[in-house]
Design a protein around this motif. Structure first.
Motif, short mmCIF file in Angstrom:
data_model
loop_
_atom_site.label_atom_id
_atom_site.label_comp_id
_atom_site.label_asym_id
_atom_site.label_seq_id
_atom_site.Cartn_x
_atom_site.Cartn_y
_atom_site.Cartn_z
N VAL A 50 2.80 12.01 -3.74
CA VAL A 50 3.51 11.16 -2.78
C VAL A 50 3.72 11.85 -1.44
O VAL A 50 3.86 13.08 -1.37
CB VAL A 50 4.87 10.73 -3.38
CG1 VAL A 50 5.78 11.94 -3.59
CG2 VAL A 50 5.55 9.67 -2.54
N ASP A 51 3.72 11.07 -0.37
CA ASP A 51 4.29 11.48 0.91
C ASP A 51 5.73 10.98 0.89
O ASP A 51 5.98 9.76 0.77
CB ASP A 51 3.57 10.83 2.10
CG ASP A 51 2.25 11.50 2.43
OD1 ASP A 51 1.87 12.47 1.75
OD2 ASP A 51 1.58 11.03 3.38
N SER A 73 3.99 7.69 4.97
CA SER A 73 5.08 6.92 4.35
C SER A 73 6.13 6.55 5.38
O SER A 73 6.56 7.39 6.18
CB SER A 73 5.74 7.71 3.21
OG SER A 73 4.87 7.80 2.10
N GLU A 74 6.57 5.30 5.33
CA GLU A 74 7.60 4.81 6.24
C GLU A 74 8.99 5.13 5.68
O GLU A 74 9.13 5.65 4.58
CB GLU A 74 7.45 3.31 6.42
CG GLU A 74 6.12 2.86 7.00
CD GLU A 74 5.97 1.35 7.02
OE1 GLU A 74 5.05 0.87 7.71
OE2 GLU A 74 6.77 0.66 6.34
N GLY A 83 11.81 -1.29 0.44
CA GLY A 83 11.47 -2.07 1.61
C GLY A 83 10.53 -1.40 2.60
O GLY A 83 10.25 -1.96 3.66
N HIS A 84 10.02 -0.23 2.25
CA HIS A 84 9.14 0.50 3.16
C HIS A 84 7.84 0.88 2.44
O HIS A 84 7.81 1.07 1.22
CB HIS A 84 9.81 1.77 3.67
CG HIS A 84 11.04 1.52 4.48
ND1 HIS A 84 11.00 1.06 5.77
CD2 HIS A 84 12.36 1.66 4.16
CE1 HIS A 84 12.23 0.93 6.23
NE2 HIS A 84 13.08 1.28 5.28
N THR A 85 6.77 1.02 3.22
CA THR A 85 5.48 1.43 2.66
C THR A 85 5.53 2.91 2.30
O THR A 85 5.92 3.76 3.12
CB THR A 85 4.35 1.19 3.67
OG1 THR A 85 4.25 -0.20 3.94
CG2 THR A 85 3.02 1.69 3.12
N THR A 86 5.13 3.22 1.07
CA THR A 86 5.06 4.60 0.59
C THR A 86 3.63 4.90 0.19
O THR A 86 3.02 4.15 -0.58
CB THR A 86 5.99 4.81 -0.62
OG1 THR A 86 7.34 4.68 -0.20
CG2 THR A 86 5.78 6.19 -1.23
N TYR A 87 3.10 6.00 0.72
CA TYR A 87 1.72 6.39 0.40
C TYR A 87 1.70 7.39 -0.76
O TYR A 87 2.48 8.36 -0.77
CB TYR A 87 1.03 7.02 1.61
CG TYR A 87 -0.35 7.54 1.26
CD1 TYR A 87 -1.43 6.67 1.15
CD2 TYR A 87 -0.57 8.89 1.02
CE1 TYR A 87 -2.69 7.13 0.80
CE2 TYR A 87 -1.82 9.37 0.67
CZ TYR A 87 -2.88 8.48 0.57
OH TYR A 87 -4.12 8.95 0.22
N CYS A 88 0.79 7.15 -1.70
CA CYS A 88 0.55 8.08 -2.79
C CYS A 88 -0.95 8.33 -2.91
O CYS A 88 -1.73 7.38 -2.98
CB CYS A 88 1.07 7.54 -4.13
SG CYS A 88 2.86 7.36 -4.23
N TYR A 89 -1.33 9.60 -2.93
CA TYR A 89 -2.72 9.96 -3.20
C TYR A 89 -2.95 9.87 -4.71
O TYR A 89 -2.15 10.38 -5.50
CB TYR A 89 -2.99 11.37 -2.70
CG TYR A 89 -4.36 11.90 -3.05
CD1 TYR A 89 -5.50 11.40 -2.44
CD2 TYR A 89 -4.51 12.90 -4.01
CE1 TYR A 89 -6.75 11.87 -2.75
CE2 TYR A 89 -5.76 13.39 -4.33
CZ TYR A 89 -6.89 12.88 -3.70
OH TYR A 89 -8.13 13.36 -4.02
N MET A 121 -3.15 5.06 -2.11
CA MET A 121 -2.56 3.80 -2.55
C MET A 121 -1.19 3.65 -1.92
O MET A 121 -0.43 4.64 -1.82
CB MET A 121 -2.46 3.77 -4.08
CG MET A 121 -1.85 2.48 -4.64
SD MET A 121 -1.85 2.44 -6.44
CE MET A 121 -3.61 2.30 -6.78
N ASN A 122 -0.87 2.44 -1.49
CA ASN A 122 0.43 2.16 -0.91
C ASN A 122 1.29 1.32 -1.85
O ASN A 122 0.81 0.38 -2.47
CB ASN A 122 0.27 1.41 0.42
CG ASN A 122 -0.31 2.28 1.51
OD1 ASN A 122 0.00 3.47 1.59
ND2 ASN A 122 -1.15 1.71 2.35
N TYR A 123 2.57 1.69 -1.93
CA TYR A 123 3.57 0.92 -2.67
C TYR A 123 4.70 0.56 -1.71
O TYR A 123 4.94 1.27 -0.73
CB TYR A 123 4.15 1.72 -3.83
CG TYR A 123 3.17 2.03 -4.94
CD1 TYR A 123 2.90 1.09 -5.93
CD2 TYR A 123 2.52 3.25 -5.01
CE1 TYR A 123 2.01 1.35 -6.96
CE2 TYR A 123 1.62 3.54 -6.03
CZ TYR A 123 1.37 2.58 -7.00
OH TYR A 123 0.48 2.86 -8.00
N THR A 124 5.38 -0.53 -1.99
CA THR A 124 6.57 -0.87 -1.24
C THR A 124 7.78 -0.36 -2.01
O THR A 124 8.06 -0.82 -3.12
CB THR A 124 6.69 -2.39 -1.01
OG1 THR A 124 5.54 -2.84 -0.28
CG2 THR A 124 7.95 -2.71 -0.22
N VAL A 125 8.46 0.62 -1.42
CA VAL A 125 9.60 1.26 -2.07
C VAL A 125 10.81 1.14 -1.15
O VAL A 125 10.77 1.57 0.01
CB VAL A 125 9.32 2.75 -2.37
CG1 VAL A 125 10.50 3.37 -3.11
CG2 VAL A 125 8.04 2.89 -3.18
#
Length: 268
Positions: free
Chosen positions: A56-57, A64-65, A7-13, A1-5
């Motif tokens: 999280v990455d 994650s960006e 201003g950047h994309t953050t990946y979480c399994y 799942m991706n969240y915007t944190v």
């Protein structure tokens, strides 16, 4: 799942599960040159037993960006921003190594947002040798080999981890090379190690923690030996300490013992 944190994309399994506001949430935070995958057994178990999971990455790592956090304090701010982005008021935090310091600082900054704090393979101060700090810049492949030699007490894990006969050190080296190569603009190896080495707020942070605390330590850990956690365990009020038969790579060397310690602590 991706969240915007921030201003950047953050990946979480998430263990393949959708977020359910009616369930408790546990956030897994990895260490230096790792990603969400180091929690594979533990995160999957919780995701399938009534918990929302965010493994999280960290920013600038793999999926994650953003810029990799240059300090524990900066990374703690990111975790709180992640909770905001995910709409989570309160969560349990589980961190390994660098991630344990991030979880600790987060719990100290916002005690009302953290229900439980589990520190896996932790130490304070988390001193990094000059040889590893230099190697992370000038000879990263050699430094990766050094870290893996210090981090593992076994060559192959029990069958419940990644499968019978899996070469732990080889798998860990491959992961670390992949994480390092995932960011061509910043050396996440050196940045992470320096953040660990520079963190000075451990005792004050632990004194500010108000939730239950668990320490999961590897009896053969050469990176963060159990004795190196004594300053934190002495400050933690009523903390539980569990020692498992593993080196620094507790989640794969003692996967069931680590899972059971977390399961019992979180009441899962």
């Amino acid at each position: 799942m991706n969240y915007t944190v921030n201003g950047h994309t953050t990946y979480c399994y998430t263990g393949g599960k959708s977020f359910d506001a009616g369930k408790p949430t546990v956030v897994f935070i990895h260490g230096v040159l790792n990603d969400h995958s180091v929690w594979i057994l533990q995160s999957r178990w919780f995701a399938n037993h009534g918990w929302n999971v965010l493994a999280v990455d960290l920013p600038g790592h793999c999926r994650s960006e953003g810029k990799p956090p240059a300090s524990v304090e900066e990374a703690a701010g990111f975790v709180l921003a992640l909770l905001d982005a995910a709409g989570i008021d309160k969560a349990a935090l589980v961190g390994h190594s660098f991630g344990s310091l991030i979880a600790l600082e987060t719990a100290a900054r916002a005690p009302q947002r953290v229900s439980h704090l589990a520190l896996v393979g932790t130490a304070f101060p988390m001193t990094v040798s000059p040889a590893l700090l230099d190697g992370a810049i000038n000879a990263p492949q050699r430094a990766i080999d050094m870290v893996n030699t210090f981090s593992h007490s076994l060559l192959a894990p029990p069958p419940s981890s990644l499968g019978p006969g899996t070469w732990l050190q080889g798998g860990s080296r491959a992961l670390m090379r992949r994480v390092l190569a995932s960011n061509r603009e910043a050396n996440v190896f050196h940045i992470g190690f320096k953040a660990c080495n520079d963190y000075a707020n451990g005792e004050a942070a632990m004194a500010a923690v108000s939730c239950p605390v668990l320490f999961v330590l590897g009896e053969s850990d050469q990176m963060t030996p159990p004795r190196a956690a004594k300053l934190l365990t002495a400050k933690a009020r009523g903390a539980k300490v569990v020692t498992v038969p593993a080196g620094h790579a507790l989640m794969t060397e003692a996967p069931e013992q680590t899972l059971f310690a977390l399961k019992d602590f979180l009441g899962a």
